[in-house]
Design a protein around this motif. Structure first.
Motif, PDB file in Angstrom:
ATOM      1  N   ASN A 125     158.628  39.407   7.795  1.00  0.00           N
ATOM      2  CA  ASN A 125     157.605  38.909   7.062  1.00  0.00           C
ATOM      3  C   ASN A 125     156.733  40.187   6.794  1.00  0.00           C
ATOM      4  OD1 ASN A 125     155.323  38.102   5.868  1.00  0.00           O
ATOM      5  ND2 ASN A 125     154.949  36.292   7.538  1.00  0.00           N
ATOM      6  N   GLN A 127     154.568  40.841   4.210  1.00  0.00           N
ATOM      7  CA  GLN A 127     153.156  40.517   4.122  1.00  0.00           C
ATOM      8  C   GLN A 127     152.335  40.707   5.221  1.00  0.00           C
ATOM      9  OE1 GLN A 127     152.133  40.684   0.904  1.00  0.00           O
ATOM     10  NE2 GLN A 127     153.907  40.300  -0.180  1.00  0.00           N
ATOM     11  N   ARG A 131     149.216  43.065   6.013  1.00  0.00           N
ATOM     12  CA  ARG A 131     148.021  42.402   6.373  1.00  0.00           C
ATOM     13  C   ARG A 131     147.547  42.800   7.854  1.00  0.00           C
ATOM     14  NH1 ARG A 131     149.581  37.623   5.585  1.00  0.00           N
ATOM     15  NH2 ARG A 131     149.943  36.989   7.659  1.00  0.00           N
ATOM     16  N   GLU A 454     147.778  38.627  -2.784  1.00  0.00           N
ATOM     17  CA  GLU A 454     149.231  38.319  -2.528  1.00  0.00           C
ATOM     18  C   GLU A 454     149.307  38.816  -1.014  1.00  0.00           C
ATOM     19  OE1 GLU A 454     151.431  39.227  -6.815  1.00  0.00           O
ATOM     20  OE2 GLU A 454     151.139  40.828  -5.252  1.00  0.00           O
ATOM     21  N   ALA A 455     148.626  39.704  -0.493  1.00  0.00           N
ATOM     22  CA  ALA A 455     148.966  40.102   0.921  1.00  0.00           C
ATOM     23  C   ALA A 455     148.191  38.936   1.921  1.00  0.00           C
ATOM     24  CB  ALA A 455     148.261  41.615   1.096  1.00  0.00           C
ATOM     25  N   GLY A 458     150.558  36.005   1.448  1.00  0.00           N
ATOM     26  CA  GLY A 458     152.026  36.201   1.654  1.00  0.00           C
ATOM     27  C   GLY A 458     153.036  35.935   0.865  1.00  0.00           C
ATOM     28  N   GLN A 459     152.639  35.839  -0.730  1.00  0.00           N
ATOM     29  CA  GLN A 459     153.323  35.438  -1.721  1.00  0.00           C
ATOM     30  C   GLN A 459     153.106  36.526  -2.734  1.00  0.00           C
ATOM     31  OE1 GLN A 459     153.064  31.347  -2.615  1.00  0.00           O
ATOM     32  NE2 GLN A 459     154.056  31.402  -4.667  1.00  0.00           N
ATOM     33  N   SER A 460     154.056  36.639  -3.634  1.00  0.00           N
ATOM     34  CA  SER A 460     153.955  37.438  -4.993  1.00  0.00           C
ATOM     35  C   SER A 460     154.078  36.681  -6.090  1.00  0.00           C
ATOM     36  CB  SER A 460     155.263  38.281  -5.002  1.00  0.00           C
ATOM     37  OG  SER A 460     155.028  39.304  -3.807  1.00  0.00           O
TER      38      SER A 460
END
Length: 639
Positions: A125, A127, A131, A454-455, A458-460
């Motif tokens: 993971n 992201q 984070r 996004e961070a 957890g998704q772009s």
């Protein structure tokens, strides 16, 4: 519906006998209720209960617990328990891979686990690593880490936590103007070195210059030639030409300015002047390009015996001069580990890396060069140099080709992307009430805001524009929602304010998902009112993360019947918002509010609102039944 015993234990109202029975797994509870209880009891102040609960966790049946550990809707307290207290590797790994597992629990696991494959799973993971940087340090300090886990952690650390922000910080510090400190006399250090001796007779006469008048200023000393570093082939690569930045060390600054007498320079070149190691290194690197052959040769001889282990502070110091970084990187005997540290230095010039890639025979360091994707994009010649170097490994070649294809060969090439980014600022100018700013500044703001979002989630998100059919469909859906809720047909209205509102709808409908998220995060009240009903849950959740959103807006959002469940979950988890009775009341009445939050909130409802809730047909049956029981209980107790 939560078990009353579970609620009592979690609220601290259960008797000790009930807690001990639950800790030993003797109560007839569903698996998720049992885990919820254990997540509380493993922290109980009673040692016997705490020990029993911890023992029960170690006896969990993986076939029953694994589906719970993998479900991202599982209570975070349960996921924390499974992540840190379970002894079954499959359960621990499932909890680690669950994006809903709290970062703090994952970090605690990283510090104590002895299982190498779990440490590798922690790096999946990306992201989460961005984070929570402390998680990266925990992985790197765990002695049981595998080379693969270390490589992934270092890549994320270098790419996202050191490069992107470190270079900006260093650049900002270098650009800041600071008052110049008057130089002390270097004669205070070694007086005999700074006594001028008659200059040696040059082999050729110096050029004839006019003698300045006695009142005129002294002639400026000639600028020293640029520092170069010898390569294995015997050629030299000059560092990038930049304005001279004087050292804070007076003797070194005098050498830079050409004011130091020859004996002093010779003593520095030979390493005989008492200077700090960093200052000595900088001065000797500078003197390798001195016009005096004896001084230059002495400096090169001193640098030939460098102890790279003793130079670790130099590689780690963000203030290390670029000339030193350049020289060390191109040193013929550069150790791989030290070279890796240099390549991660935020002040290392791109041109120095290019010279290094063309000469190195280390495949390991060529892979390290590919970690900095921004540098490869800034200087495309690096990609060709990596691909042409016979020492390049499969991994280095793969990454270089991927970046070359992605950024320089696809149909949406760099020029088209630049044009689209330039047009983006104009597009948002008509929608958002942002202060005027240059296109480049707006693009930087756009990317920074989106990167943070996004961070966090957890998704772009893709930066490509939607198709016209999608835009038209979204536009029609927006108009239908307004007509249904407000009874206004925006297309038929002739009111100027309504027409202005219509243009905003059209602009938002033709934005990509990424652009709508930015609009939701930065837009004003009107934009937020439109995008809160967006069909994409990321867009609607971004609205409630807008720092300018008011409690009145949150109250209205909590009352929207068709709102996305994730939006209501975010509101329900915000203590400041749910402390507002009207917001909390609207959440309970909204059928889309997650049941676990509604069940918690009904205890805070006033009796009149609680009675009305028992008559509502739009809420879940479980919530209505719980409200009925609470009404009866309050009547019995006179509440």
């Amino acid at each position: 519906m939560p078990h009353p015993v579970v609620d009592a234990i979690r609220n601290g109202a259960a008797p000790r006998a009930a807690k001990l029975a639950a800790a030993n797994g003797l109560l007839p509870l569903a698996p998720d209720d049992s885990l919820l209880v254990l997540s509380t009891l493993v922290h109980d102040s009673d040692e016997e209960i705490r020990t029993a609960a911890q023992t029960s966790v170690t006896k969990l049946d993986p076939t029953v617990v694994l589906p719970i550990a993998r479900d991202d809707r599982t209570d975070p307290a349960i996921l924390s328990l499974l992540c840190t207290a379970s002894t079954d590797p499959s359960i621990t790994e499932a909890a680690v891979l669950n994006r809903a597992t709290p970062d703090a629990a994952v970090e605690a696991l990283a510090l104590k686990t002895t299982q190498p494959h779990i440490l590798e799973a922690l790096t999946i993971n990306q992201q989460r690593l961005i984070r929570r940087p402390a998680l990266i340090e925990a992985i790197l300090h765990n002695p049981h880490r595998t080379p693969e886990a270390e490589r992934r952690a270092r890549e994320v650390k270098a790419e996202f936590l050191e490069k992107e922000f470190g270079r900006r910080q260093v650049a900002g510090e270098r650009a800041a103007s600071t008052p110049e400190v008057p130089l002390k006399s270097a004669a205070d250090l070694v007086p005999e070195a700074f006594v001028d001796t008659p200059p040696a007779i040059p082999s050729s006469p110096p050029p004839v210059t006019s003698t300045p008048s006695p009142a005129g200023p002294p002639a400026a000393p000639p600028s020293p030639p640029p520092v170069t570093a010898s390569t294995p082939s015997g050629t030299s690569t000059p560092p990038p030409t930049k304005p001279l930045k004087l050292s804070k060390s007076p003797p070194v600054a005098m050498i830079q300015q050409g004011k130091a007498p020859r004996p002093a320079k010779l003593m520095v070149a030979q390493g005989k002047l008492p200077l700090a190691p960093e200052d000595m290194l900088f001065a000797q690197v500078f003197l390798t390009a001195d016009a005096d052959a004896e001084i230059a040769e002495a400096a090169r001889a001193s640098l030939a015996t460098l102890d790279f282990d003793a130079l670790q502070p130099v590689a780690q110091n963000p203030e290390t001069p670029e000339e030193v970084l350049h020289y060390l990187l191109l040193h013929a005997d550069l150790p791989e580990r030290f070279g890796e540290q240099l390549l991660l230095h935020p002040a290392l010039p791109d041109e120095s890396v290019l010279g290094f890639v063309r000469q190195t025979t280390s495949g390991y360091l060529l892979e390290a060069v590919t970690i900095n994707q921004q540098r490869l994009i800034r200087l495309p010649a690096l990609l060709d140099a990596i691909l042409e170097n016979p020492a390049s490994t499969f991994e280095a070649i793969r990454k270089a080709r991927e970046i070359k294809t992605e950024f320089f060969e696809k149909e949406l090439g760099a020029e088209r992307i630049a044009r689209e980014q330039k047009a983006r600022a104009a597009k948002f100018a008509a929608v958002l009430d942002l202060p005027p700013m240059p296109d480049e500044a707006f693009e930087a703001e756009f990317q920074s805001v989106l990167a943070g979002f996004e961070a966090e989630v957890g998704q772009s998100f893709s930066d490509e524009a939607p198709s016209e059919s999608d835009a038209d469909a979204d536009f029609e859906a927006m108009l239908a929602a307004v007509k249904s809720e407000e009874g206004i047909d925006l297309l038929q209205s002739t009111d100027p304010q309504t027409q202005e509102r219509l243009s905003v709808y059209q602009a938002l409908a033709r934005m990509s998902v990424k652009e709508r998220i930015f609009a939701a995060l930065k837009g004003g009240r009107d934009v937020r009112a439109i995008l809160i009903r967006d069909s994409n849950r990321m867009v609607s959740t971004a609205v409630v993360k807008n720092p300018r959103i008011s409690d009145a807006e949150i109250e209205a959002i909590a009352n929207i019947k068709g709102i996305n469940e994730d939006v209501l979950r975010i509101i329900a988890m915000n203590r400041a918002w749910v402390s507002n009775y009207a917001i909390m009341h609207n959440l309970v009445r909204n059928a889309r509010c997650p049941l676990n939050f509604s069940m918690q909130f009904i205890n805070r409802l006033q009796s009149r609102d609680l009675v009305n809730l028992t008559k509502s047909k739009s809420i879940p049956d479980a919530l209505r039944q719980a409200a009925n029981r609470l009404v009866v209980k309050r009547r019995e107790t006179g509440g």
